[in-house]
Design a protein around this motif. Sequence first.
Motif, PDB file in Angstrom:
ATOM      1  N   ILE A  17      28.307  46.686  42.569  1.00 14.64           N
ATOM      2  CA  ILE A  17      29.383  45.756  42.230  1.00 14.64           C
ATOM      3  C   ILE A  17      29.654  45.751  40.726  1.00 14.64           C
ATOM      4  CG2 ILE A  17      30.130  43.342  42.289  1.00 14.64           C
ATOM      5  CD1 ILE A  17      28.480  43.016  44.864  1.00 14.64           C
ATOM      6  N   LEU A  18      28.612  45.777  39.911  1.00 17.60           N
ATOM      7  CA  LEU A  18      28.804  45.765  38.456  1.00 17.60           C
ATOM      8  C   LEU A  18      29.555  46.996  37.975  1.00 17.60           C
ATOM      9  CD1 LEU A  18      25.388  44.418  37.117  1.00 17.60           C
ATOM     10  CD2 LEU A  18      27.636  43.338  36.821  1.00 17.60           C
ATOM     11  N   GLU A  41      35.078  44.162  51.931  1.00 19.02           N
ATOM     12  CA  GLU A  41      34.412  42.893  52.239  1.00 19.02           C
ATOM     13  C   GLU A  41      34.603  42.511  53.700  1.00 19.02           C
ATOM     14  OE1 GLU A  41      34.325  39.979  48.571  1.00 19.02           O
ATOM     15  OE2 GLU A  41      36.275  40.972  48.681  1.00 19.02           O
ATOM     16  N   GLU A  70      36.244  45.315  41.829  1.00 18.15           N
ATOM     17  CA  GLU A  70      36.754  44.087  41.218  1.00 18.15           C
ATOM     18  C   GLU A  70      36.573  43.998  39.703  1.00 18.15           C
ATOM     19  OE1 GLU A  70      36.247  43.092  45.573  1.00 18.15           O
ATOM     20  OE2 GLU A  70      35.157  44.260  44.056  1.00 18.15           O
ATOM     21  N   PRO A  71      35.437  44.445  39.122  1.00 18.00           N
ATOM     22  CA  PRO A  71      35.311  44.338  37.665  1.00 18.00           C
ATOM     23  C   PRO A  71      36.425  45.061  36.909  1.00 18.00           C
ATOM     24  CG  PRO A  71      33.187  44.834  38.652  1.00 18.00           C
ATOM     25  CD  PRO A  71      34.198  44.958  39.744  1.00 18.00           C
ATOM     26  N   LEU A 106      37.811  40.697  37.851  1.00 16.29           N
ATOM     27  CA  LEU A 106      37.508  39.764  38.933  1.00 16.29           C
ATOM     28  C   LEU A 106      36.078  39.942  39.433  1.00 16.29           C
ATOM     29  CD1 LEU A 106      40.786  40.298  41.012  1.00 16.29           C
ATOM     30  CD2 LEU A 106      40.281  38.357  39.505  1.00 16.29           C
ATOM     31  N   VAL A 107      35.674  39.048  40.297  1.00 13.69           N
ATOM     32  CA  VAL A 107      34.481  39.240  41.120  1.00 13.69           C
ATOM     33  C   VAL A 107      34.959  39.352  42.561  1.00 13.69           C
ATOM     34  CG1 VAL A 107      33.042  37.881  39.551  1.00 13.69           C
ATOM     35  CG2 VAL A 107      34.084  36.766  41.537  1.00 13.69           C
ATOM     36  N   PRO A 108      34.174  39.931  43.458  1.00 17.87           N
ATOM     37  CA  PRO A 108      34.559  39.896  44.867  1.00 17.87           C
ATOM     38  C   PRO A 108      34.800  38.453  45.300  1.00 17.87           C
ATOM     39  CG  PRO A 108      32.750  41.420  44.552  1.00 17.87           C
ATOM     40  CD  PRO A 108      32.928  40.700  43.243  1.00 17.87           C
ATOM     41  N   GLY A 109      35.880  38.233  46.051  1.00 17.40           N
ATOM     42  CA  GLY A 109      36.252  36.871  46.414  1.00 17.40           C
ATOM     43  C   GLY A 109      36.205  36.565  47.886  1.00 17.40           C
ATOM     44  N   SER A 157      33.474  48.446  46.202  1.00 13.45           N
ATOM     45  CA  SER A 157      33.981  47.410  45.300  1.00 13.45           C
ATOM     46  C   SER A 157      34.606  48.007  44.047  1.00 13.45           C
ATOM     47  CB  SER A 157      32.842  46.467  44.888  1.00 13.45           C
ATOM     48  OG  SER A 157      32.287  45.825  46.009  1.00 13.45           O
ATOM     49  N   GLY A 184      31.595  48.908  39.697  1.00 13.76           N
ATOM     50  CA  GLY A 184      32.958  48.973  40.215  1.00 13.76           C
ATOM     51  C   GLY A 184      33.389  50.373  40.578  1.00 13.76           C
ATOM     52  N   THR A 188      29.690  39.508  47.028  1.00  9.84           N
ATOM     53  CA  THR A 188      28.462  39.305  46.246  1.00  9.84           C
ATOM     54  C   THR A 188      27.346  38.692  47.082  1.00  9.84           C
ATOM     55  OG1 THR A 188      29.090  37.075  45.491  1.00  9.84           O
ATOM     56  CG2 THR A 188      29.773  38.951  44.114  1.00  9.84           C
TER      57      THR A 188
END
Length: 280
Positions: free
Chosen positions: A172-173, A123, A144-145, A149-152, A142, A175, A156
């Motif tokens: 992202i989904l 990120e 995070e899943p 989590l989600v990217p923080g 990524s 991961g 996203t």
Amino acid sequence: MNADVLTTRAADGIAVIALGSAKRIYFDAEMGDALTEALDGFAGDPGVRVVVVTGGAPGYFIRHYSIAALIRLAESLRASGREWPENATYNGGFLDKAIALCESMPKPVIAAISGTALAGGFEFALSCDLRIAEDGDYLIGSLEPRLGLVPGAGGTQRLPRTIGTPAALMHILMGDPLTPREAERKGLVHETVSGKALDRAMQIAQRLSSYTPESVAYIKRLVRNATETPLAQGLALERNLFLKLCVSESALARMRSYEEANITSPSRSVEVEARSVNHE
């Protein structure tokens, strides 16, 4: 500054920030603060034209944000009973100040990715203007899943703006981080090089530092704001900045040098450019 957290150097208009060390391969609050301080200093330094950020540990850009630090934060917040409704005021945190500086400073910021860059590390790289990856056996992207989590730190929001919504959703989904070559093919990085990422980043930085800082700053401003600005407004700003530069002494000197060369062969244009870019 703790050299295990990050180191900096600057010469010939190019600043280099090396994140972490063999002892510190994760982002945490201390590194975030040190990175913010370094970026802020270089942003305000008239002697610096370009900033390059790279990894300080062999095989790593920055692995990701420290999970141990996130666990401590989560446990503290659970104990406080605090809750986050979706419309809660956002006050920033983690790497936000450093990321905001990368995006807002008028100087180009180049990420030279020489090793693993996952989650928060990825990120942060997304906030840099250019991303150069070194070919190798490591991953970018990524995950995070997998941690619930989600990217923080903007993943996203910035990844869809970088590679498009469908591709960003898939990445992202799922991961599943990518190899450097896969990351280049899918647009997560601009280039993957067989040599050292830092060498290529420095080559680009030297080229950019040979241009006038005003033109580079305006290009960064215009392009970064293009997707958020109505077309008519963006076109008006572009034309106004073009004309502002057009009457400047530095641009006039370069244009006159170019014109005086009387180029008639397309193959000679690069030669003339090389001679004229430093004519101010």
